[in-house]
Design a protein around this motif. Structure first.
Motif: not given
Length: 475
Positions: A13-14, A148-152, A230-237, A265-266
């Motif tokens: 978020r930061l 959570v909802l805003t991150l989604w 960690p799949v979401a983080t990998v996708a974001a990366a 956000s992911a």
């Protein structure tokens, strides 16, 4: 991740908030520096004339109350100052309601600018910044855990950006399907950067791998944003890496940077901590009940408004970069559904000769970003946006794009109009305005490595023909 808050996403978020504020800062400064020539009271497409035929609900803007160049400058510089304050962390020091008010102010001020910007503000990244900026209102600050909802909703926005861009390519130019688009794209893109010549000359098999990688990143990876860690983080990366590749290969204003910002956000702290040292997470209180209620209303509204962009994405007649409401919320995105095979440039020239004849010497105006002199290496301007240079690229594709603004632009060159000349890199008539100006159409191509060594030129150009006949001021 709990149902209401997700403290493990505090770093994401930061970076998301500070990044969005930094892009706002660039956007407001861009507006402040360029508006007088483009949309000012004496500009090429004046705001007062535009607003005379508009209603507030069709083009919501503070300038419906009153317009003056001084007010526009004040709005732009105030927006820049407030953006800088948010980048510096002022919103995290303020109460939650005050932080939300800061983000709401930034959004409405920039919406006010975009909605009177006409052709100069017709780019998809304007809507993307506004939609991202509006989302920031509901992300909270350091006083509460990220909702959570805003991150989604941020991930859903990123999904629409990436998946929409992937679909428009597969439905558009066949070179995306046979993996050959990058044989041309680096050379014919709107505003090449300093590395574009080198990207263009990469081996063709590597270009095909680039296109295949792009399809993977835009059509497959976005679904991973909704997967568990960690799949979401990998996708974001992967999104971040592919966007940085685009940053290196051309100038696309802040489009790539907002996309990178949304990817945070992911990314959660534990997944990122597996590969990088992480600071200690602060203790964050759960969001207050009133804030949770506001976030729920926001989420339901976004899901409702998502019907139109999702229908567009699923349509065989998918449109790129379209807003479905005057507030630029929940839009559809996409880019380069077609790729040009040749590059054409409109070159503006002037002369101080009293009459035009075979011996007339024409001198060329040089733009800051778009290709001009063949020996000049393209510059890196993004995330700053050279609005005139971008529209000159569209003008070279078709005169219809230039119909509203090109002749008024040329008329201001005949007057040596100071705000207009500040948009250019070089004015060949500093002492007195030219007698005539004209526009010529050239075909450009990148030189080969051998031509670069021999001629010390990055471009080769050949005259196609006349674009605008010589014109003078009426007396």
């Amino acid at each position: 991740m709990g149902w209401i808050s997700a403290p493990e996403y505090w770093l994401g978020r930061l970076l998301l908030e500070r990044g969005a504020a930094a892009v706002y800062l660039i956007a407001f400064v861009t507006a402040a520096v360029q508006f007088r020539a483009l949309i000012g009271e004496r500009g090429i497409l004046p705001v007062p004339r535009f607003l005379a035929g508009q209603s507030f609900w069709r083009t919501p803007s503070v300038f419906h109350l009153r317009y003056s160049d001084r007010l526009f400058a004040g709005v732009s510089w105030f927006g820049a100052a407030l953006s800088a304050a948010v980048v510096a962390g002022v919103a995290d020091l303020a109460p939650l309601w005050a932080a939300m008010l800061m983000w709401l102010t930034l959004w409405f001020l920039y919406l006010s600018i975009v909605n009177v910007g006409q052709s100069w503000y017709s780019f998809g990244w304007e809507s993307l910044l506004l939609e991202t900026g509006f989302l920031m209102i509901f992300l909270g600050n350091d006083r509460t855990a990220p909702p959570v909802l805003t991150l989604w909703m941020a991930r859903l926005l990123l999904f629409r950006v990436e998946f929409g861009a992937g679909l428009i390519k597969m439905r558009g130019d066949p070179c995306w399907r046979d993996l050959t688009c990058l044989y041309y794209h680096h050379e014919t893109q709107p505003m090449p950067g300093p590395l574009s010549w080198f990207f263009h000359h990469l081996p063709k098999p590597l270009h095909r791998i680039e296109v295949a990688g792009n399809h993977f990143a835009q059509l497959i990876v976005p679904f991973g944003l909704f997967a568990p860690q960690p799949v979401a983080t990998v996708a974001a990366a992967i999104v971040v890496v592919t966007q940085l590749w685009l940053v290196a290969s051309g100038n696309f204003a802040w489009l790539n940077w907002v996309t990178i910002v949304l990817a945070f956000s992911a990314i959660d702290q534990s997944s990122l901590g597996a590969v990088l040292p992480m600071p200690t997470a602060p203790a964050l209180a759960p969001p207050p009940v009133w804030f949770v209620a506001v976030v729920c209303v926001f989420t339901v509204s976004v899901l409702f408004l998502s019907y139109w962009p999702l229908r567009n994405m699923l349509s065989a007649r998918q449109r790129m970069n379209m807003s479905f409401n005057p507030f630029h919320l929940v839009n559809t995105y996409g880019a380069f559904g077609s790729v040009g095979r040749i590059r054409r440039e409109v070159v503006i020239e002037g002369t101080d000769d009293a009459r035009i004849g075979p011996q007339t010497v024409w001198q060329e105006y040089e733009f800051k970003g778009k290709p001009g002199a063949t020996g000049r290496l393209p510059r890196q301007w993004a995330p700053y946006h050279l609005r005139l240079d971008w529209l000159m690229w569209f003008a070279a594709i078709s005169p219809d794009y230039a119909q509203p603004w090109l002749r008024p632009f040329l008329q201001r060159l005949l007057q040596n109009d100071a705000p207009t000349l500040r948009l250019l890199r070089h004015n060949p008539f500093p002492a007195a305005p030219p007698t005539f100006v004209r526009a010529q159409l050239y075909q450009y191509r990148f030189t080969t490595p051998a031509e670069l060594r021999r001629d010390r030129a990055w471009w080769h150009r050949a005259l196609v023909g006349e674009y605008v006949r010589p014109m003078a001021l009426r007396k």
